[in-house]
Design a protein around this motif. Sequence first.
Motif, PDB file in Angstrom:
ATOM      1  N   GLU A  51       0.857  -1.175   0.000  1.00 28.70           N
ATOM      2  CA  GLU A  51       0.000   0.000   0.000  1.00 28.70           C
ATOM      3  C   GLU A  51       0.895   1.228   0.000  1.00 28.70           C
ATOM      4  N   VAL A  52       0.802   2.043  -1.031  1.00 32.00           N
ATOM      5  CA  VAL A  52       1.644   3.230  -1.169  1.00 32.00           C
ATOM      6  C   VAL A  52       0.828   4.456  -0.806  1.00 32.00           C
ATOM      7  N   ILE A  53       1.309   5.232   0.149  1.00 32.56           N
ATOM      8  CA  ILE A  53       0.565   6.365   0.678  1.00 32.56           C
ATOM      9  C   ILE A  53       1.485   7.578   0.753  1.00 32.56           C
ATOM     10  N   MET A  54       0.975   8.740   0.364  1.00 34.95           N
ATOM     11  CA  MET A  54       1.693   9.987   0.627  1.00 34.95           C
ATOM     12  C   MET A  54       1.130  10.592   1.899  1.00 34.95           C
ATOM     13  N   GLU A  55       2.023  11.001   2.803  1.00 39.42           N
ATOM     14  CA  GLU A  55       1.551  11.612   4.041  1.00 39.42           C
ATOM     15  C   GLU A  55       0.613  12.761   3.696  1.00 39.42           C
ATOM     16  N   PRO A  56      -0.634  12.675   4.175  1.00 40.57           N
ATOM     17  CA  PRO A  56      -1.651  13.635   3.729  1.00 40.57           C
ATOM     18  C   PRO A  56      -1.727  14.873   4.604  1.00 40.57           C
ATOM     19  N   TYR A  57      -2.580  15.794   4.169  1.00 43.27           N
ATOM     20  CA  TYR A  57      -2.863  16.973   4.959  1.00 43.27           C
ATOM     21  C   TYR A  57      -3.944  16.670   5.988  1.00 43.27           C
ATOM     22  N   LEU A  58      -3.998  17.487   7.009  1.00 38.39           N
ATOM     23  CA  LEU A  58      -5.045  17.329   8.024  1.00 38.39           C
ATOM     24  C   LEU A  58      -6.418  17.518   7.408  1.00 38.39           C
ATOM     25  N   TYR A  59      -7.374  16.787   7.916  1.00 33.93           N
ATOM     26  CA  TYR A  59      -8.752  16.961   7.450  1.00 33.93           C
ATOM     27  C   TYR A  59      -9.202  18.397   7.727  1.00 33.93           C
ATOM     28  N   GLY A  60      -9.747  19.035   6.739  1.00 29.81           N
ATOM     29  CA  GLY A  60     -10.360  20.344   6.938  1.00 29.81           C
ATOM     30  C   GLY A  60      -9.381  21.490   7.050  1.00 29.81           C
ATOM     31  N   ARG A  71       7.686  10.143  12.655  1.00 31.83           N
ATOM     32  CA  ARG A  71       6.308  10.196  12.187  1.00 31.83           C
ATOM     33  C   ARG A  71       5.334   9.724  13.259  1.00 31.83           C
ATOM     34  N   SER A  72       5.676   8.666  13.982  1.00 30.22           N
ATOM     35  CA  SER A  72       4.766   8.171  15.013  1.00 30.22           C
ATOM     36  C   SER A  72       4.590   9.198  16.121  1.00 30.22           C
ATOM     37  N   GLU A  73       5.656   9.908  16.453  1.00 27.27           N
ATOM     38  CA  GLU A  73       5.548  10.938  17.487  1.00 27.27           C
ATOM     39  C   GLU A  73       4.663  12.082  17.010  1.00 27.27           C
ATOM     40  N   LYS A  74       4.774  12.436  15.733  1.00 25.54           N
ATOM     41  CA  LYS A  74       3.952  13.520  15.195  1.00 25.54           C
ATOM     42  C   LYS A  74       2.473  13.175  15.289  1.00 25.54           C
ATOM     43  N   GLN A  75       2.153  11.925  14.986  1.00 24.54           N
ATOM     44  CA  GLN A  75       0.754  11.534  15.005  1.00 24.54           C
ATOM     45  C   GLN A  75       0.199  11.575  16.424  1.00 24.54           C
ATOM     46  N   ILE A  76       1.024  11.195  17.413  1.00 21.59           N
ATOM     47  CA  ILE A  76       0.576  11.270  18.799  1.00 21.59           C
ATOM     48  C   ILE A  76       0.369  12.725  19.206  1.00 21.59           C
ATOM     49  N   PRO A 111      -5.676  11.490   7.656  1.00 24.74           N
ATOM     50  CA  PRO A 111      -6.030  10.407   6.736  1.00 24.74           C
ATOM     51  C   PRO A 111      -4.902   9.392   6.647  1.00 24.74           C
ATOM     52  N   ASN A 112      -5.256   8.120   6.687  1.00 24.80           N
ATOM     53  CA  ASN A 112      -4.294   7.021   6.675  1.00 24.80           C
ATOM     54  C   ASN A 112      -3.447   6.953   7.943  1.00 24.80           C
ATOM     55  N   GLY A 113      -3.735   7.816   8.904  1.00 27.70           N
ATOM     56  CA  GLY A 113      -3.033   7.772  10.176  1.00 27.70           C
ATOM     57  C   GLY A 113      -3.748   6.855  11.154  1.00 27.70           C
ATOM     58  N   PRO A 114      -3.269   6.780  12.393  1.00 26.04           N
ATOM     59  CA  PRO A 114      -3.859   5.877  13.383  1.00 26.04           C
ATOM     60  C   PRO A 114      -5.256   6.312  13.795  1.00 26.04           C
ATOM     61  N   VAL A 115      -6.033   5.355  14.262  1.00 25.84           N
ATOM     62  CA  VAL A 115      -7.369   5.612  14.791  1.00 25.84           C
ATOM     63  C   VAL A 115      -7.348   5.376  16.292  1.00 25.84           C
ATOM     64  N   THR A 116      -7.841   6.326  17.051  1.00 21.02           N
ATOM     65  CA  THR A 116      -7.940   6.193  18.501  1.00 21.02           C
ATOM     66  C   THR A 116      -9.358   5.763  18.867  1.00 21.02           C
ATOM     67  N   LEU A 192     -11.070   5.224   9.069  1.00 24.64           N
ATOM     68  CA  LEU A 192     -12.449   5.705   8.980  1.00 24.64           C
ATOM     69  C   LEU A 192     -12.803   6.128   7.559  1.00 24.64           C
ATOM     70  N   ALA A 193     -11.898   5.849   6.608  1.00 22.93           N
ATOM     71  CA  ALA A 193     -12.146   6.136   5.198  1.00 22.93           C
ATOM     72  C   ALA A 193     -11.250   5.235   4.367  1.00 22.93           C
ATOM     73  N   GLY A 194     -11.633   5.024   3.110  1.00 26.32           N
ATOM     74  CA  GLY A 194     -10.802   4.236   2.209  1.00 26.32           C
ATOM     75  C   GLY A 194     -11.066   2.741   2.304  1.00 26.32           C
ATOM     76  N   PRO A 195     -10.206   1.909   1.705  1.00 23.56           N
ATOM     77  CA  PRO A 195     -10.436   0.465   1.641  1.00 23.56           C
ATOM     78  C   PRO A 195     -10.403  -0.222   2.997  1.00 23.56           C
ATOM     79  N   ARG A 196      -9.771   0.408   3.999  1.00 29.92           N
ATOM     80  CA  ARG A 196      -9.722  -0.191   5.334  1.00 29.92           C
ATOM     81  C   ARG A 196     -10.741   0.460   6.272  1.00 29.92           C
ATOM     82  N   SER A 197     -11.722   1.147   5.716  1.00 30.55           N
ATOM     83  CA  SER A 197     -12.707   1.834   6.546  1.00 30.55           C
ATOM     84  C   SER A 197     -13.565   0.845   7.328  1.00 30.55           C
TER      85      SER A 197
END
Length: 239
Positions: A51-60, A71-76, A111-116, A192-197
């Motif tokens: 699965e190839v993903i470009m780090e996306p922009y924040l929603y909204g 990257r993991s620290e940024k997401q936290i 998007p494509n980041g972790p879900v809490t 919460l979106a995409g093929p793994r929603s």
Amino acid sequence: MNLRLHAFMCQMLWIFTVLNSKAVTGAPGYGRNLIIKALPPIEDYQSNVYEVIMEPYLYGLGEPYPITGDRSEKQIDLAGYRTHGLQAIAYLKADEGSGVEGTLIFTQVVPNGPVTIEGNVTGLSPGLHGLHIHQAGSIKDDCLNIGPHFIAYYGRHGGPRDQIRHVGDLGNIKAEENTILNVKIVDHLISLAGPRSIVGRAIAVSSSEDDYGRAGTEDSAVNGTSGPAVACGVIGYFH
């Protein structure tokens, strides 16, 4: 001639920008890394899945999230950022009078980041209980028609940190005697979106502990011998 020179100068500017790790206005996509996620092959069952993903922009938001650090620290760190991203909710209902109920809220900031997953569950017997996303959100009076675990990429059952697992394998939650179980899980595979929603599917709490597919039996490879669901709920968007 001027057009060719202009194109050449733009290319040189792009190369200079990348090599020097400095953002230049007008360089599209710069500052977002290309991520390649891979699931290893399973002999006689599944080839490599990528699965190839470009780090996306924040929603909204019209600006990228901070690109410094791991990257993991940024997401936290983004958990307290100025947007809630996407949110979904599930109300757990007892199966066959089990008495187990609860509310779970799912939040995905990137998007494509972790879900809490946060919330509470009541009525569970003390001990470990499996928590899984199931294929179907077909819930009427019980949890009999929610189907198998949400697979998406195929593969055998596993634990939440295993390289090979169903997308819906969220591990175990632990209940204590006469207390409300507060749930807080961060998972990097569900979305919460995409093929793994997981939106529109069901989340269920099992009667027993999930063995993460380690028991070596047929049931273990399918559902971790975690037993039937004692509560389940359909996952729907919060807003």
